[in-house]
Write a protein that holds these residues in place. Structure first.
Motif, PDB file in Angstrom:
ATOM      1  N   LEU A   1       0.834  -1.371   0.036  1.00 36.34           N
ATOM      2  CA  LEU A   1      -0.249   0.006   0.592  1.00 36.34           C
ATOM      3  C   LEU A   1       0.634   1.638   0.009  1.00 36.34           C
ATOM      4  O   LEU A   1       0.700   2.218  -0.172  1.00 36.34           O
ATOM      5  N   ASN A   2       1.490   1.480   0.660  1.00 37.72           N
ATOM      6  CA  ASN A   2       2.740   2.030   1.175  1.00 37.72           C
ATOM      7  C   ASN A   2       3.642   2.348  -0.433  1.00 37.72           C
ATOM      8  O   ASN A   2       3.366   4.029  -0.759  1.00 37.72           O
ATOM      9  N   GLU A   3       4.546   1.575  -0.917  1.00 35.82           N
ATOM     10  CA  GLU A   3       4.937   1.819  -2.355  1.00 35.82           C
ATOM     11  C   GLU A   3       3.727   2.344  -3.138  1.00 35.82           C
ATOM     12  O   GLU A   3       4.417   3.331  -4.085  1.00 35.82           O
ATOM     13  N   GLY A   4       2.928   1.621  -3.639  1.00 39.66           N
ATOM     14  CA  GLY A   4       2.089   2.068  -4.627  1.00 39.66           C
ATOM     15  C   GLY A   4       1.480   3.654  -4.334  1.00 39.66           C
ATOM     16  O   GLY A   4       1.173   3.902  -5.142  1.00 39.66           O
ATOM     17  N   MET A   5       1.098   3.618  -3.366  1.00 43.03           N
ATOM     18  CA  MET A   5       0.461   5.264  -3.268  1.00 43.03           C
ATOM     19  C   MET A   5       1.723   6.408  -3.544  1.00 43.03           C
ATOM     20  O   MET A   5       1.967   7.570  -3.372  1.00 43.03           O
ATOM     21  N   LEU A   6       3.278   5.740  -2.615  1.00 39.84           N
ATOM     22  CA  LEU A   6       4.580   6.693  -3.199  1.00 39.84           C
ATOM     23  C   LEU A   6       4.202   6.765  -4.633  1.00 39.84           C
ATOM     24  O   LEU A   6       4.368   7.562  -5.099  1.00 39.84           O
ATOM     25  N   ASN A   7       3.870   5.676  -5.606  1.00 44.18           N
ATOM     26  CA  ASN A   7       3.844   5.926  -6.890  1.00 44.18           C
ATOM     27  C   ASN A   7       4.142   6.924  -7.266  1.00 44.18           C
ATOM     28  O   ASN A   7       4.216   7.779  -8.511  1.00 44.18           O
ATOM     29  N   VAL A   8       2.395   7.049  -7.366  1.00 44.69           N
ATOM     30  CA  VAL A   8       1.368   7.309  -8.110  1.00 44.69           C
ATOM     31  C   VAL A   8       1.256   8.834  -7.440  1.00 44.69           C
ATOM     32  O   VAL A   8       0.986  10.035  -8.138  1.00 44.69           O
ATOM     33  N   MET A   9       1.335   9.432  -5.980  1.00 42.77           N
ATOM     34  CA  MET A   9       0.848  10.128  -5.146  1.00 42.77           C
ATOM     35  C   MET A   9       2.390  11.365  -5.373  1.00 42.77           C
ATOM     36  O   MET A   9       2.110  12.792  -5.869  1.00 42.77           O
ATOM     37  N   THR A  10       3.361  10.549  -5.352  1.00 42.75           N
ATOM     38  CA  THR A  10       4.507  11.816  -5.257  1.00 42.75           C
ATOM     39  C   THR A  10       5.588  11.861  -5.768  1.00 42.75           C
ATOM     40  O   THR A  10       6.442  12.680  -6.857  1.00 42.75           O
ATOM     41  N   ARG A  11       6.225  10.547  -7.198  1.00 38.69           N
ATOM     42  CA  ARG A  11       7.024   9.900  -7.658  1.00 38.69           C
ATOM     43  C   ARG A  11       6.903  10.297  -8.602  1.00 38.69           C
ATOM     44  O   ARG A  11       7.603  10.242  -9.927  1.00 38.69           O
ATOM     45  N   GLY A  12       5.549   9.918  -9.123  1.00 41.99           N
ATOM     46  CA  GLY A  12       4.926  10.774 -10.674  1.00 41.99           C
ATOM     47  C   GLY A  12       5.169   9.717 -11.595  1.00 41.99           C
ATOM     48  O   GLY A  12       5.419   9.846 -12.607  1.00 41.99           O
ATOM     49  N   LEU A  13       4.812   8.615 -11.290  1.00 42.22           N
ATOM     50  CA  LEU A  13       4.238   7.314 -11.734  1.00 42.22           C
ATOM     51  C   LEU A  13       3.260   7.234 -12.511  1.00 42.22           C
ATOM     52  O   LEU A  13       1.775   7.893 -12.114  1.00 42.22           O
ATOM     53  N   GLY A  14       2.922   6.374 -13.856  1.00 41.34           N
ATOM     54  CA  GLY A  14       1.594   6.347 -13.708  1.00 41.34           C
ATOM     55  C   GLY A  14       0.755   4.928 -13.093  1.00 41.34           C
ATOM     56  O   GLY A  14       1.274   5.005 -12.339  1.00 41.34           O
TER      57      GLY A  14
END
Length: 357
Positions: free
Chosen positions: A313-326
């Motif tokens: 959950l943390n990894e997924g939210m970091l990817n889309v919310m702050t890391r700019g991944l699609g």
């Protein structure tokens, strides 16, 4: 009574019960939000920390590097001069400095502590690059290859970008596991499950209402976290695919509810349920990357972290919310969380009992 009418009635009753329970309201909403405010206020404006390096005496290659690329070097290291090697080594040993550097003839010696492998590794890598550059310059031959380094985040990236998703994940995990386990044990010990079984309300409406209310509370947590973190004082910036956090939160809530249902179905008393829940939630919070980046942990901790759904959950939210991944970057995490919810639901079904008899 129809299934829909039962569902609405039970949902309203559960929401009212939640709002009236000041303890649940505090620990579900206000307590995690307080952590966000504290972490954001203390660390929110910090970016990547610089390593403190002590230059003992004159280190020619280091002085040349500062003269030639001082601005770039200042981004990763804070260099102070000293003539006291013994004092410098003591500071490194006590953790007050990342490394002490001295030069004896053509030999550059880096004294470092193994206590912080990440920082010391960064310092050694940087100094190795400086020495290699000096060696190339000494030969008088231009290098064949040129290294260009670029930070994936821009200079405005702050710690709040990482604290918001990770602390939100911890809040969702705590609320889901504690809420499901305590509710199920309480209903069983007080005979509520027995009465629900005999009532005209279908069992599907009972559990559907529980899931719907939990997802609704999670959405409220998401909105509050984002509203607070986006205040000018904290300055959270959301990337274009931030909306994928919504299905991530839903799948995470389902996974945590299933874990709580397993605990609640197994435990015979509230004390047992609370103890087991704490034994699950606390390690999951630390090993799931809610309080510190899991990538900076030892290998064995990173390996264990894959067991806990909070990591995904943390990894997924970091990817889309702050890391700019699609949006597609969150799909593997969503699939894993849904898989955990299915497995947990099946186990809870096998362990479930209507009363203590």
């Amino acid at each position: 009574m129809s299934t829909l009418a039962s569902f609405k009635s039970l949902s309203r009753a559960m929401v009212r019960g939640f709002l009236r329970d000041r303890g649940a309201l505090f620990f579900t909403i206000l307590f995690p939000l307080m952590f966000l405010v504290i972490f954001g206020g203390v660390f929110g404006n910090q970016t990547t920390s610089k390593a403190d390096v002590i230059e003992v005496g004159t280190v020619q290659v280091l002085d040349q590097a500062k003269a030639g690329a001082g601005a770039e070097l200042d981004k990763v290291m804070s260099i102070t001069k000293s003539t006291d090697l013994k004092g410098a080594l003591k500071k490194v040993e006590e953790g007050d400095a990342a490394a002490a550097v001295e030069q004896r003839g053509n030999e550059v010696i880096v004294h470092y502590s193994a206590a912080d492998q990440v920082v010391s590794g960064t310092v050694r890598g940087t100094l190795n690059s400086i020495v290699q550059t000096a060696n190339i310059a000494a030969t008088g031959r231009p290098p064949v290859y040129e290294l260009s380094v670029q930070q994936v985040e821009d200079d405005s990236t702050k710690a709040i970008q990482f604290f918001t998703p990770s602390l939100l994940g911890w809040a969702l995990a705590s609320a889901g596991v504690f809420g499901a386990s305590q509710t199920l044990v309480t209903w069983r010990t007080k005979g509520i499950l027995r009465r629900l079984r005999l009532s005209p309300a279908p069992i599907s409406a009972v559990f559907g209402a529980r899931v719907t209310v939990s997802v609704g509370i999670a959405m409220a947590q998401l909105v509050l976290f984002l509203a607070v973190a986006r205040l000018p004082f904290f300055g959270l910036r959301l990337e274009d695919s931030w909306w994928m956090a919504i299905p991530l939160v839903v799948s995470g809530v389902l996974a945590f509810l299933s874990i709580g249902m397993v605990i609640g179905a197994w435990a015979k008393t509230q004390e047992a349920a609370q103890t087991v829940t704490q034994l699950v939630v606390l390690p999951m919070a630390f090993l799931g990357g809610s309080f510190f980046p899991i990538d900076a942990s030892p290998g064995w901790m990173r390996a264990i972290s894959y067991v806990f759904p909070l990591r995904y959950l943390n990894e997924g939210m970091l990817n889309v919310m702050t890391r700019g991944l699609g949006p597609g970057s969150a799909l593997p995490q969503i699939a894993i969380l849904l898989g955990i919810s299915v497995v947990g639901g099946l186990v809870a079904t096998r362990l479930f009992r209507w009363d203590d008899a």
